[in-house]
Design an enzyme around this catalytic site. Sequence first.
Site, mmCIF file in Angstrom:
data_model
loop_
_atom_site.group_PDB
_atom_site.id
_atom_site.type_symbol
_atom_site.label_atom_id
_atom_site.label_comp_id
_atom_site.label_asym_id
_atom_site.label_seq_id
_atom_site.Cartn_x
_atom_site.Cartn_y
_atom_site.Cartn_z
ATOM 1 N N GLU A 89 1.930 -7.552 -10.892
ATOM 2 C CA GLU A 89 0.480 -7.394 -11.049
ATOM 3 C C GLU A 89 -0.037 -8.577 -11.844
ATOM 4 O O GLU A 89 0.516 -8.909 -12.898
ATOM 5 C CB GLU A 89 0.168 -6.078 -11.757
ATOM 6 C CG GLU A 89 -1.272 -5.883 -12.158
ATOM 7 C CD GLU A 89 -2.241 -5.932 -10.979
ATOM 8 O OE1 GLU A 89 -3.251 -6.662 -11.087
ATOM 9 O OE2 GLU A 89 -1.981 -5.246 -9.960
ATOM 10 N N ASN A 122 2.030 -13.895 -10.611
ATOM 11 C CA ASN A 122 1.202 -14.215 -9.444
ATOM 12 C C ASN A 122 2.152 -14.395 -8.268
ATOM 13 O O ASN A 122 2.721 -15.458 -8.071
ATOM 14 C CB ASN A 122 0.406 -15.497 -9.701
ATOM 15 C CG ASN A 122 -0.543 -15.828 -8.563
ATOM 16 O OD1 ASN A 122 -0.407 -15.312 -7.455
ATOM 17 N ND2 ASN A 122 -1.507 -16.692 -8.825
ATOM 18 N N ASP A 145 -6.914 -7.103 -2.609
ATOM 19 C CA ASP A 145 -8.299 -7.555 -2.713
ATOM 20 C C ASP A 145 -8.739 -8.122 -1.368
ATOM 21 O O ASP A 145 -8.100 -9.027 -0.833
ATOM 22 C CB ASP A 145 -8.393 -8.627 -3.796
ATOM 23 C CG ASP A 145 -9.825 -8.903 -4.223
ATOM 24 O OD1 ASP A 145 -10.721 -8.854 -3.361
ATOM 25 O OD2 ASP A 145 -10.041 -9.182 -5.414
ATOM 26 N N SER A 220 -1.037 6.013 -4.570
ATOM 27 C CA SER A 220 -1.596 5.006 -5.482
ATOM 28 C C SER A 220 -2.973 5.432 -5.979
ATOM 29 O O SER A 220 -3.671 6.223 -5.343
ATOM 30 C CB SER A 220 -1.698 3.642 -4.785
ATOM 31 O OG SER A 220 -2.716 3.656 -3.802
ATOM 32 N N GLU A 221 -3.362 4.904 -7.123
ATOM 33 C CA GLU A 221 -4.678 5.220 -7.681
ATOM 34 C C GLU A 221 -5.795 4.770 -6.743
ATOM 35 O O GLU A 221 -6.811 5.461 -6.593
ATOM 36 C CB GLU A 221 -4.838 4.548 -9.047
ATOM 37 C CG GLU A 221 -4.028 5.180 -10.168
ATOM 38 C CD GLU A 221 -2.558 4.788 -10.154
ATOM 39 O OE1 GLU A 221 -1.805 5.331 -10.970
ATOM 40 O OE2 GLU A 221 -2.164 3.947 -9.316
ATOM 41 N N GLU A 222 -5.606 3.622 -6.082
ATOM 42 C CA GLU A 222 -6.628 3.127 -5.158
ATOM 43 C C GLU A 222 -6.742 4.043 -3.948
ATOM 44 O O GLU A 222 -7.852 4.321 -3.468
ATOM 45 C CB GLU A 222 -6.274 1.705 -4.711
ATOM 46 C CG GLU A 222 -7.377 1.004 -3.930
ATOM 47 C CD GLU A 222 -8.642 0.767 -4.739
ATOM 48 O OE1 GLU A 222 -9.740 0.782 -4.133
ATOM 49 O OE2 GLU A 222 -8.533 0.588 -5.967
#
EC number: 2.1.1.33
Length: 241
Positions: A89, A122, A145, A220-222
């Site tokens: 992350e 990254n 994203d 997942s939270e998303e």
Amino acid sequence: MEAPEIRLPQKRFYRQRAHSNPISDHSIEYPINPDELDQDIGTNHPSWKELYPEIGDKKVEFGDFGCGYGGFLISLSETYPDKISIGMEIRVKVSDYVKDRIETLRIIHPGKYQNVACLRSNSMKYMVNYFHKAQLSKMFFLFPDPHFKKSKHKWRIINPSLLSEYAYVLKKEGLLYVVTDVQDLYDWMVSHLSAHPSFERLKDDEEKSDILHDKLLNSSEEAQKVERNQGSKFLAIFKRL
């Protein structure tokens, strides 16, 4: 006197903006090559043995890239207790939350969650710094994203310039998973993965029979946020040829 109750960290103390520019220079320490991670003690970064005290001779096999707050990563650990999973992350506070969450789970449940860890990194820039050729058997890119503007499509984590790197670290017959709630991004990811000679999409029935199918869409939270907003979720699984 009773010992204080150990509680999981609360996300409200780790809030950070949702978007991060993966192209800009972040203050990230990373290994020069994957061999550095196999040492007992890392230099400018933790070694695998520091992240997984009980790893022994095992290798990291599963990678959740852009793991967010770690909901799917924890579920992955529980589903495959004999496999080593890493979450990566880029956001500082979010990765700190996942690290603290795993550390707390290990305390609450002795002997469990020793097979999962999180790194701030990254993965778009440093993927091959962490993993040997054909090391991974599963790669996850869940709700990345979307970078809607055409000028920022190069920031998308699934893009033509990176797929060969993903193919390099993924073993033959290994699987690459993508999930999103954005139809345009889904079409983009599927089209570029389908066009790459190292990847082939699984058939619909194969995708649905994958043991992780429902977890990919719900854990997942998303994913839970999309569910609350009654949005759509799109999934595709590709095999490394």
